[in-house]
Design a protein around this motif. Structure first.
Motif, PDB file in Angstrom:
ATOM      1  N   GLU A  47       0.843  -1.192   0.000  1.00 46.14           N
ATOM      2  CA  GLU A  47       0.000   0.000   0.000  1.00 46.14           C
ATOM      3  C   GLU A  47       0.872   1.233   0.000  1.00 46.14           C
ATOM      4  O   GLU A  47       2.055   1.189   0.381  1.00 46.14           O
TER       5      GLU A  47
ATOM      6  N   ASN B 260       0.443   5.616   0.628  1.00 46.34           N
ATOM      7  CA  ASN B 260      -0.358   6.829   0.824  1.00 46.34           C
ATOM      8  C   ASN B 260       0.571   7.969   1.200  1.00 46.34           C
ATOM      9  O   ASN B 260       1.792   7.843   1.079  1.00 46.34           O
TER      10      ASN B 260
ATOM     11  N   SER C 209       4.960   4.153   2.208  1.00 46.24           N
ATOM     12  CA  SER C 209       4.592   2.938   1.501  1.00 46.24           C
ATOM     13  C   SER C 209       4.987   1.721   2.328  1.00 46.24           C
ATOM     14  O   SER C 209       5.905   1.787   3.136  1.00 46.24           O
TER      15      SER C 209
END
Lengths: 83, 629
Positions: free
Chosen positions: B597, B599, B603
């Motif tokens: 993921e 954001n 990461s």
């Protein structure tokens, strides 16, 4: 010195009590300035001592009832000569 | 002074900039005001404006608790203003009078509820050892020994309890000597004098502090003596307000605290970049020549020798020196190599920029050559125009404003908190030598066809080991100082590292590297923690002087092997971006990790340990030292 003792002390009070300098007059006192409490009074005394290189006695600390009296006291002590 | 039109203009200007939302300029204006008139009035002004700037500037929040036996509240705004000017947003809690023993011993006290980052313990001799202070002539020798033992034991008990309850840094004031010994001049004639009794307590305090991590002694007696005992004390304020320190000495107290606060927060300078003409010697080498410049043991050349000695002392704390001078290279080098008055020689400098370029450009190059950020530089130059140019182009560089009198230069350097260190690792002490061999290394690199050939020639050897008492200080220091190749930029104190290493499932590893040119020492840290089928990398960092030579791959490979050997199925890594760690951004991708993921906060990457291994290049030999790895 380019400005009077009174003006310098107005500057000190403005910084310490966080009020604009143009609202500090000779008559300003703990009654008119909300942030001028007993803790700040000690800081005010220390700031004057530091700035003008003098030491105030307990009686003199009591005399500092407003900015104008502080200016008178500092002036008289400075005229009496350095400590 | 408030009367100075410039200072009052600065106040108005700062407020105008604040209401206009120009936070950076307002901050600079406030810093200028502070350097013009450091004192309680300006401090009050700065502290009130700090409230408006919080959240708008990248200030470092820091919590300080002060335990004390006397009134020191008036010094706190001075300390907060000084910290603010250095980019630290300091919150201070002062403990109740003389309540420090309970506050330290009771793990449920307001001290620990405050969760401070650092704590100052300031108790006076008169309060801790009233017998030694006031009744000394009445005391039998045994009573003196008992008193020394009692106070030393108290310090020992407090420090031990504090370490059990908190991992915060602890700064303990030493005890001061009386300005006028009870026995008068007779005191100096006695074998067990009042002064020696207090010295013995201070000696014991130093020893106790040395036995604990993150405990430091503030030489309060030395501080008072530097200013003068009679000037320091104000008996009237002591009697009416329990305030023993004279108004004009409070700033000295605040500055001494700052000398601890700066290294505790890591707001230190790593490199001192100095000018030559009229800074390291008097006169201009290009005009006055080798025999014309002022430099030697007599006045006025002695002023510049004093400065050079102060610079040399900085190298012994691990601070690097560099030269940035507008000169003809040949003229300057001749003086550096051959002038009999030079204390420093070319080998003492890790980078040289002697040319006619813009100084800020030279500073950028020096930072890049030495692998540090420009915010790690301090700049020393007699010319205010150069200082202003650098201040404008690189506001993050620390500028040392030199006084007019060259005899005051050395003191300016020695007084600067940015050069203070609280502990020295062997890497610190050898740093200048390390950089000198680094230079040979980079010269050698240019003679090889491929990187691989060069790496083989280097004969690198790495050693991975669990953190041990001897490496704890260096490991903590690396987590605090490493900015570039640092995947998560988590900062830890020695105590926190020790705590983590002791926790089940946690592994704190360090890596040492040496090659044919010499020993780099301990240059990398990895911290993992195992949970269920996963081993997660909490911290992964490497000192910039060994990046890009496969050391990082070797360390990561070791983490993967060790996790697999412990039966874990996957290795999890995180990248948390900062302004400086771009060099580490693609690290996990380059080593076969899958992105889980991503954001704004960073990461998360995963490597399945079943099918994958991370190959370590054959040109680096890796040795693993025992323990739980």
């Amino acid at each position: 010195m380019t400005s009077s003792i009174l003006d310098q002390i107005r500057g000190v009070a403005s910084d310490l009590f966080n009020v604009p300098v143009n609202r500090v007059t000779a008559a300003s006192s703990p009654e008119t300035i909300e942030t001028w409490d007993s803790t700040q009074h000690l800081n005010f005394v220390l700031a004057l001592e530091e700035k003008f290189g003098l030491q105030l006695s307990p009686e003199e600390m009591e005399q500092l009832r407003n900015v104008g009296e502080a200016a008178k006291l500092v002036e008289s002590k400075l005229q009496a000569g350095p400590r | 002074m408030t009367s100075d039109p410039k200072s009052s203009d600065l106040r108005g200007e700062a407020d105008r900039l604040l209401s206009a939302g120009s936070w950076d300029l307002a901050f600079r204006c406030l810093s200028d005001l502070w350097s013009k008139e450091p004192g309680s009035t300006a401090a009050a002004f700065l502290v009130s404006r700090l409230e408006e700037l919080r959240g708008k500037l990248p200030l470092l929040p820091y919590r300080l608790a002060v335990l004390r036996s006397f009134t020191l509240e008036p010094a706190i705004p001075l300390l907060r203003a000084e910290a603010f000017a250095r980019g630290i947003d300091l919150t201070v809690q002062a403990g109740d009078f003389n309540a420090y023993p309970q506050e330290i011993l009771d793990r449920d006290s307001s001290l620990y509820h405050f969760s401070p980052d650092a704590v100052i313990l300031a108790a006076q001799t008169a309060d801790l050892a009233p017998d030694l202070w006031r009744e000394y002539p009445d005391l039998a020798p045994e009573a003196v020994s008992t008193a020394i033992q009692r106070v030393s034991n108290s310090f020992s008990q407090w420090i031990r309890a504090f370490r059990e309850h908190s991992s915060a840094g602890l700064v303990v004031h030493s005890l001061e000597l009386p300005a006028r010994p009870s026995a008068g001049v007779l005191d100096a004639q006695q074998q067990t004098s009042q002064a020696s009794a207090i010295h013995q307590i201070n000696q014991a305090l130093r020893q106790i502090a040395g036995e604990h991590r993150g405990v430091y002694v503030l030489d309060y007696d030395g501080l008072v003596a530097r200013r003068g005992r009679l000037r320091w004390h104000d008996e009237r304020k002591w009697l009416i307000a329990r305030m023993p320190i004279a108004a004009d000495c409070l700033i000295e107290m605040a500055l001494e605290w700052t000398r601890f606060l700066v290294p505790l927060t890591g707001k230190t300078a790593k490199v001192l970049v100095a000018d030559l003409d009229n800074t390291m010697w008097g006169g201009v080498i290009g005009e006055d020549g080798l025999t014309g410049i002022k430099l030697g043991p007599e006045f006025p050349g002695a002023a510049y020798q004093n400065l050079q000695r102060a610079m040399l002392d900085l190298t012994r704390r691990g601070i690097l020196l560099a030269i940035c001078s507008k000169n003809n290279g040949e003229d300057a080098m001749e003086a550096l190599e051959n002038h009999p008055g030079m204390i420093l020689r070319p080998k003492d400098f890790s980078a040289l920029r002697i040319n006619w370029n813009d100084k800020s450009q030279n500073l950028r190059e020096i930072a890049s050559e030495l692998n540090v950020g420009t915010d790690a530089l301090a700049f020393l130059d007699d010319n205010p125009v150069e200082r202003e140019q650098v201040r404008n182009a690189l506001p993050e560089v620390m500028i040392l404003d030199l006084p007019g009198d060259p005899l005051a230069y050395a003191a300016r350097l020695r007084d600067c908190p940015a050069f203070e260190r609280l502990a020295l690792s062997s890497e610190d002490q050898q740093r200048t030598t390390l950089y000198a061999t680094q230079w040979e290394r980079s010269q050698a690199e240019q003679n090889f066809q491929s990187k691989e050939d060069f790496f083989r020639y280097l004969e690198q050897e790495a050693e991975v080991a669990p953190v041990a008492p001897a490496t704890l200080a260096r490991v903590a220091q690396l987590t605090q100082k490493t900015n570039q190749f640092n995947l998560t930029t988590r900062r830890f104190s020695e105590q926190q590292i020790a705590d983590m290493a002791a926790r089940p499932g946690w592994h704190v590893l360090s890596i040492k590297v040496r090659d044919r040119f010499g020993d780099h020492g301990l240059v990398g840290v990895a911290i993992t923690h195992d949970e269920a089928d996963t081993s997660e990398i909490e911290t992964f960092l490497l000192s910039c002087r060994v990046i890009g030579r496969a050391v990082e791959t070797a360390l990561l490979s070791h983490l993967a092997q060790a996790a697999a050997a412990r039966g874990r199925q996957r290795l999890l890594g995180r990248f948390i971006p900062t302004r400086k760690n771009a060099p580490a951004r693609d690290f996990y991708a380059q080593h076969g990790f899958q992105l889980l993921e991503e954001n704004l906060d960073g990461s998360v990457w995963s490597l399945s340990l079943g099918q994958n291994t991370i190959a370590t290049p054959d040109w680096i030999k890796v040795k693993t030292i025992g323990g739980r790895v």
